[in-house]
Write an enzyme that holds these catalytic residues in place. Structure first.
Site, PDB file in Angstrom:
ATOM      1  N   TYR A   1      14.503  30.930   4.786  1.00 25.15           N
ATOM      2  CA  TYR A   1      13.351  31.669   5.285  1.00 25.15           C
ATOM      3  C   TYR A   1      13.467  31.967   6.783  1.00 25.15           C
ATOM      4  O   TYR A   1      13.948  31.146   7.560  1.00 25.15           O
ATOM      5  CB  TYR A   1      12.070  30.869   5.056  1.00 25.15           C
ATOM      6  CG  TYR A   1      11.621  30.801   3.620  1.00 25.15           C
ATOM      7  CD1 TYR A   1      11.207  31.936   2.937  1.00 25.15           C
ATOM      8  CD2 TYR A   1      11.606  29.582   2.945  1.00 25.15           C
ATOM      9  CE1 TYR A   1      10.782  31.868   1.620  1.00 25.15           C
ATOM     10  CE2 TYR A   1      11.190  29.494   1.630  1.00 25.15           C
ATOM     11  CZ  TYR A   1      10.777  30.641   0.968  1.00 25.15           C
ATOM     12  OH  TYR A   1      10.365  30.568  -0.332  1.00 25.15           O
TER      13      TYR A   1
ATOM     14  N   CYS B   1      13.225  24.241   2.382  1.00 23.94           N
ATOM     15  CA  CYS B   1      12.250  24.894   1.499  1.00 23.94           C
ATOM     16  C   CYS B   1      11.432  23.842   0.755  1.00 23.94           C
ATOM     17  O   CYS B   1      11.678  22.642   0.865  1.00 23.94           O
ATOM     18  CB  CYS B   1      12.971  25.796   0.502  1.00 23.94           C
ATOM     19  SG  CYS B   1      14.122  26.964   1.254  1.00 23.94           S
TER      20      CYS B   1
ATOM     21  N   ARG C   1     -10.155   0.539  15.008  1.00 27.61           N
ATOM     22  CA  ARG C   1     -10.084   1.161  13.696  1.00 27.61           C
ATOM     23  C   ARG C   1     -11.146   0.452  12.861  1.00 27.61           C
ATOM     24  O   ARG C   1     -12.328   0.624  13.116  1.00 27.61           O
ATOM     25  CB  ARG C   1      -8.655   1.035  13.134  1.00 27.61           C
ATOM     26  CG  ARG C   1      -8.341   1.980  12.006  1.00 27.61           C
ATOM     27  CD  ARG C   1      -6.859   2.013  11.688  1.00 27.61           C
ATOM     28  NE  ARG C   1      -6.323   0.693  11.328  1.00 27.61           N
ATOM     29  CZ  ARG C   1      -5.066   0.488  10.994  1.00 27.61           C
ATOM     30  NH1 ARG C   1      -4.199   1.488  10.971  1.00 27.61           N
ATOM     31  NH2 ARG C   1      -4.648  -0.725  10.682  1.00 27.61           N
TER      32      ARG C   1
ATOM     33  N   ARG D   1       1.243 -10.300   7.344  1.00 31.36           N
ATOM     34  CA  ARG D   1       1.205  -9.094   6.532  1.00 31.36           C
ATOM     35  C   ARG D   1       2.452  -8.261   6.843  1.00 31.36           C
ATOM     36  O   ARG D   1       2.492  -7.512   7.817  1.00 31.36           O
ATOM     37  CB  ARG D   1      -0.056  -8.276   6.839  1.00 31.36           C
ATOM     38  CG  ARG D   1      -1.352  -9.056   6.712  1.00 31.36           C
ATOM     39  CD  ARG D   1      -2.561  -8.160   6.999  1.00 31.36           C
ATOM     40  NE  ARG D   1      -2.469  -7.508   8.298  1.00 31.36           N
ATOM     41  CZ  ARG D   1      -2.909  -8.024   9.443  1.00 31.36           C
ATOM     42  NH1 ARG D   1      -3.470  -9.235   9.459  1.00 31.36           N
ATOM     43  NH2 ARG D   1      -2.796  -7.361  10.572  1.00 31.36           N
TER      44      ARG D   1
ATOM     45  N   ASP E   1      11.438  23.151  -2.406  1.00 27.56           N
ATOM     46  CA  ASP E   1      12.164  22.473  -3.480  1.00 27.56           C
ATOM     47  C   ASP E   1      13.672  22.392  -3.246  1.00 27.56           C
ATOM     48  O   ASP E   1      14.375  21.797  -4.055  1.00 27.56           O
ATOM     49  CB  ASP E   1      11.936  23.208  -4.810  1.00 27.56           C
ATOM     50  CG  ASP E   1      10.480  23.559  -5.015  1.00 27.56           C
ATOM     51  OD1 ASP E   1       9.656  22.635  -5.013  1.00 27.56           O
ATOM     52  OD2 ASP E   1      10.169  24.762  -5.144  1.00 27.56           O
TER      53      ASP E   1
ATOM     54  N   HIS F   1      -5.754  -6.802  13.762  1.00 28.60           N
ATOM     55  CA  HIS F   1      -4.536  -5.999  13.724  1.00 28.60           C
ATOM     56  C   HIS F   1      -4.126  -5.662  15.152  1.00 28.60           C
ATOM     57  O   HIS F   1      -4.948  -5.229  15.958  1.00 28.60           O
ATOM     58  CB  HIS F   1      -4.759  -4.710  12.934  1.00 28.60           C
ATOM     59  CG  HIS F   1      -3.487  -3.978  12.614  1.00 28.60           C
ATOM     60  ND1 HIS F   1      -2.606  -4.426  11.662  1.00 28.60           N
ATOM     61  CD2 HIS F   1      -2.942  -2.846  13.123  1.00 28.60           C
ATOM     62  CE1 HIS F   1      -1.570  -3.598  11.593  1.00 28.60           C
ATOM     63  NE2 HIS F   1      -1.752  -2.633  12.483  1.00 28.60           N
TER      64      HIS F   1
ATOM     65  N   LYS G   1       0.842  -1.193   0.000  1.00 26.02           N
ATOM     66  CA  LYS G   1       0.000   0.000   0.000  1.00 26.02           C
ATOM     67  C   LYS G   1       0.883   1.251   0.000  1.00 26.02           C
ATOM     68  O   LYS G   1       2.088   1.182   0.208  1.00 26.02           O
ATOM     69  CB  LYS G   1      -0.915   0.004   1.221  1.00 26.02           C
ATOM     70  CG  LYS G   1      -0.195   0.072   2.559  1.00 26.02           C
ATOM     71  CD  LYS G   1      -1.175   0.042   3.710  1.00 26.02           C
ATOM     72  CE  LYS G   1      -0.430   0.114   5.051  1.00 26.02           C
ATOM     73  NZ  LYS G   1      -1.364   0.144   6.193  1.00 26.02           N
TER      74      LYS G   1
END
Length: 357
Positions: free
Chosen positions: A243, A291, A110, A197, A293, A138, A16
């Site tokens: 920044y 930042c 859950r 799993r 990028d 689980h 997943k």
């Protein structure tokens, strides 16, 4: 991982979240080549993607599929998790045979029908149109060896088997069972199940760098993350970097700008007293805020750094290594989150290990 399991227990690879950021199709294809034919995904779309790319074997959807999308289960030969009794009733009302695994909530709270709702579980098994091929739960604290967590895990396991026994005593055949995820295998390998799993351990990592487990296995990281130096510049003492002007140079410095940022999945808060990367076989501290990028590193004492050089965000460079577990810990998160957030614009390059068959 397979070597510490009972010989009758099959490996269900959890792919997943784009195989925890590693690339679900490529990873699943390699697993098919290795003889793995049971997979778990979170969503219908993830299962469909694997089928469209020729992945063979069983694919279990661990999460919820909307009723309007149920026809795709049959079309793509997928197995749906029964998330509770009301969902089972909805699937039954469709009137077509649907392959399912039944989820039992033993304390995670859950998904799953509660272990204490035995009548509802029996009713699920009584559905004529549900082809029940598995039943599972689980464990919420299998990664911890604290006595209280071990006791709770044992309680969850007991609740699960008690529910199974009551279902069996009502005359229903019990399908294949699975309880353990990665830490369930590492801390409770003795459980006699039909599947395990395996998620984060499949990718050669633990969730936390300090994790201790009952069983020791030689996990080798599958992923390394690398980026390029996009610029090198010298700044005088007293100038600020990035920044917010939070980082101020205490001396004349050489700064390398690296073409990776939080849009690529690197947490913005990865900078602390241990926020480092590797370049030319040396550790270089991250300076200033990360930042979207780019990020900046101090290479004042590392000779020869130039535009285009490779920077290792985590992985190995020479004799130095930074692990994904360490980066995750520095960012106050777990390895699972860190690797699964790796952005799509990072090119994934696959290299088969020389010892792989």
């Amino acid at each position: 991982m397979q070597s510490i399991l009972p010989s009758t227990c099959k490996f269900m690879a959890v792919v997943k979240a784009n195989a925890y950021g590693h690339g679900d199709v490529q990873i699943a294809k390699e697993l098919n080549r290795a003889g793995i034919f049971s997979f778990a995904v979170a969503t219908l779309a993830e299962g469909v993607t694997l089928r469209k790319h020729g992945i063979k074997g069983d694919i279990l959807i661990l999460g919820y599929t909307h009723p309007k999308d149920i026809p795709s289960l049959k079309r793509y030969r997928l197995i749906q998790t029964v998330v509770d009794y009301s969902y089972a009733a909805m699937l039954e009302d469709i009137g077509e045979k649907i392959r399912v695994h039944v989820k039992v909530d033993t304390g995670m709270h859950r998904l799953g029908e509660s272990y204490s709702h035995i009548d509802n579980l029996k009713a699920i098994f009584g559905c004529k149109h549900l082809l029940i091929e598995g039943i599972y739960t689980h464990l919420s604290a299998a990664d911890s060896l604290r006595s209280s967590d071990v006791a709770y895990t044992r309680q969850q396991i007991g609740r699960f088997y008690d529910a199974i026994n009551q279902i069996s005593h009502s005359g229903y055949a019990i399908p294949r069972i699975h309880i353990q995820s990665s830490y369930g295998v590492l801390n409770y390998p003795e459980l006699d199940c039909d599947y395990v799993r395996v998620g984060i351990a499949l990718y050669g990592a633990y969730s936390h760098p300090q994790d201790q487990t009952k069983v020791s296995v030689d996990l080798l990281p599958v992923m390394a993350v690398k980026a390029r130096v996009s610029a090198v510049k010298e700044i005088p003492a007293g100038d600020a970097v990035s920044y917010g002007r939070d980082y101020v140079a205490s001396r004349p410095m050489k700064i390398a700008v690296v073409a990776i940022g939080y849009a690529d999945g690197l947490p913005r808060n990865a900078l602390d007293s241990q926020g480092q990367v590797l370049i030319h076989g040396h550790r270089a501290p991250i300076v200033g805020k990360i930042c979207m990028d780019q990020l900046m590193i101090d290479v004042t004492d590392i000779p020869g750094v130039a535009q285009g050089d490779t920077v290792t965000i985590w992985g190995q460079d020479g004799t130095e290594q930074i692990t994904a577990e360490q980066v995750a810990a520095n960012s106050n998160t777990i390895t699972n989150e860190l690797v699964s957030r790796i952005g799509s614009r990072l090119e994934r390059v696959y290299i088969r290990h020389k010892q792989a068959k």
